[in-house]
Motif scaffolding. Structure first.
Motif, mmCIF file in Angstrom:
data_model
loop_
_atom_site.group_PDB
_atom_site.id
_atom_site.type_symbol
_atom_site.label_atom_id
_atom_site.label_comp_id
_atom_site.label_asym_id
_atom_site.label_seq_id
_atom_site.Cartn_x
_atom_site.Cartn_y
_atom_site.Cartn_z
ATOM 1 N N LEU A 191 0.840 -1.205 0.000
ATOM 2 C CA LEU A 191 0.000 0.000 0.000
ATOM 3 C C LEU A 191 0.873 1.252 0.000
ATOM 4 C CD1 LEU A 191 -2.770 1.461 0.326
ATOM 5 C CD2 LEU A 191 -2.178 1.599 2.745
ATOM 6 N N TYR B 42 -4.562 -1.389 -5.020
ATOM 7 C CA TYR B 42 -4.352 -2.243 -3.845
ATOM 8 C C TYR B 42 -5.264 -3.473 -3.903
ATOM 9 C CZ TYR B 42 -3.589 -3.979 0.794
ATOM 10 O OH TYR B 42 -3.268 -4.818 1.835
ATOM 11 N N ILE C 213 -5.639 -0.514 4.415
ATOM 12 C CA ILE C 213 -6.371 0.624 3.826
ATOM 13 C C ILE C 213 -7.438 1.194 4.769
ATOM 14 C CG2 ILE C 213 -5.907 0.124 1.395
ATOM 15 C CD1 ILE C 213 -8.650 -1.206 1.193
ATOM 16 N N LEU D 102 -7.104 5.016 5.292
ATOM 17 C CA LEU D 102 -6.788 5.785 4.088
ATOM 18 C C LEU D 102 -7.507 7.133 4.047
ATOM 19 C CD1 LEU D 102 -4.946 5.125 1.726
ATOM 20 C CD2 LEU D 102 -6.931 4.276 0.475
#
Ligand SMILES: Cc1cc2nc3c(=O)[nH]c(=O)nc-3n(C[C@H](O)[C@H](O)[C@H](O)COP(=O)(O)O)c2cc1C
Length: 362
Positions: free
Chosen positions: A39, A277, A310, A313
């Motif tokens: 990531l 991702y 994630i 994020l």
């Protein structure tokens, strides 16, 4: 001398293997696995990434692909080693070089019980001659940069002069970088987590080290959370390492390439990063299915392990909680449709964020 005077890089000729990367993501057990690194690499092309600490026995005798495998996109990637035996560390460094790692690092900062029972990690701050011998052996074994991550001090060895002594002894082996976590550690009485929070940060001593030892490269670590904080530190030291902030707010690295690596590539967007991702997630799930079909006992990473990188994020952006809730549900019940819906959801949240930014600006 003015304690805030900037570091003069050209005062002493300094040599190192390869160039210093001004920004890195710290080694973190149970965090900087290959998924999180993948990531981070989608967000920043140039930041140096570290593995979790891997002990020498694990490198030498463990399942190499499982413990040391990585995706080619993760370069530049440093392997952090835990150990105190020069020969074993040299053997591990050779394996790291064979596997294509870009740097090997020795952990002289971790205070966990496991590390203490093996007498490595931060215990080694009490034995700088051994660290020097380890670095000598590693540098002789490979041509890669060999770096040292340590603390300001440990237990009663916590004066600036103690750290200076440590650095001076180890510097004889010419490590390519000293990364200093700017707080001391207590071997007894504090958990590893407390040892990352309770002892106060002492940045001034790291700045002083950089000033007083212009022949070595110094990276500062501990408590930095923004690109502005990185910029401020780079006035005084060669590099800045961020740990928890990378996990809690990975998007802060979206500005790093342009700002600190003179990159002219356009900054990434969250929806594009999510989409890329997810390709990794699908790859991993397909590999796991293939393993199960082949009768392997190792079923591969869980949905939680794959999706947690994630989770954060959208930290600080509208919809951050909704994003996390959706991911948490997917961790419980990962479905193809659920995963496929994530890029569109990211586009939606990005639009909400842009609308909020416009409203604030007007
Ligand atoms: C969950 C976690 C795991 C960590 N594991 C390691 C490790 O394996 N090796 C190491 O040198 N430091 C480890 N650290 C310490 C970090 O590398 C870093 O020095 C510390 O978190 C301070 O930096 P920060 O304030 O930017 O997080 C860990 C920290 C955290 C939060």
């Amino acid at each position: 001398m003015d304690p805030r005077a900037p570091l003069e890089h050209d005062r002493a000729p300094r040599q190192r293997r390869g160039r210093v990367r001004p920004v890195s993501v710290a080694p973190m057990m149970d965090r900087t696995d290959r998924h999180f690194r993948r990531l981070m690499r989608l967000i920043t092309r140039h930041t140096l990434l570290y593995t979790e600490m891997v002990t020498c026995p694990a490198v030498l005798h463990g399942d190499r692909e499982h413990i040391l495998g990585y995706h080619p996109s993760e370069h530049p990637l440093a392997l952090q080693l835990g150990g105190d035996d020069p020969e074993a560390l040299a053997a591990c460094a050779r394996i790291a070089a064979e596997l294509g790692y870009d740097e090997v690092n020795i952990n002289v900062g971790c205070p966990s019980d496991r590390v203490q029972s093996g007498n490595f990690g931060v215990c080694l701050m009490k034995d700088p001659a051994r660290v020097r011998d380890c670095v000598v052996a590693m540098r002789e074994a490979v041509e890669l940069p060999v770096t040292v991550k340590h603390r300001i001090g440990v237990d009663e060895l916590d004066r600036y002069e103690d750290m200076l002594h440590f650095v001076d002894v180890v510097a004889a082996a010419e490590p390519d970088l000293f990364t200093v976590h700017a707080r001391k550690a207590w071997l007894q009485g504090l958990s590893p987590k407390q040892n990352r929070n309770v002892p106060p940060l002492r940045y001034a001593e790291v700045h002083r080290l950089a000033r007083e030892r212009p022949g070595v490269f110094v990276e500062i670590n501990g408590g930095f959370k923004t690109a502005d904080a990185i910029a401020e530190q780079l006035e005084r030291v060669d590099a800045v390492m961020l740990g928890r902030a990378a996990w809690d707010d990975p998007w802060l690295f979206a500005a790093v390439d342009q700002r600190f690596f003179a990159s002219e590539a356009p900054a990434p967007t969250r929806p594009a990063v999510v989409e890329a991702y997810l390709e990794h997630v699908h790859e991993q799930l397909a590999m796991a299915r293939a393993r199960v079909e082949a009768g392997s006992r190792y079923k591969g990473p869980s949905a939680t392990i794959l999706l947690r990188p994630i989770m954060n994020l959208f930290t600080g952006r509208p919809g951050a909680k909704r994003w996390k809730r959706t991911l948490n549900e997917l961790c419980q019940r990962p479905t193809r449709e659920g995963l496929d819906a994530l890029p569109a959801f990211a586009v939606e949240l990005e639009a909400e964020g842009a609308a909020r930014d416009r409203a604030r600006a007007s």
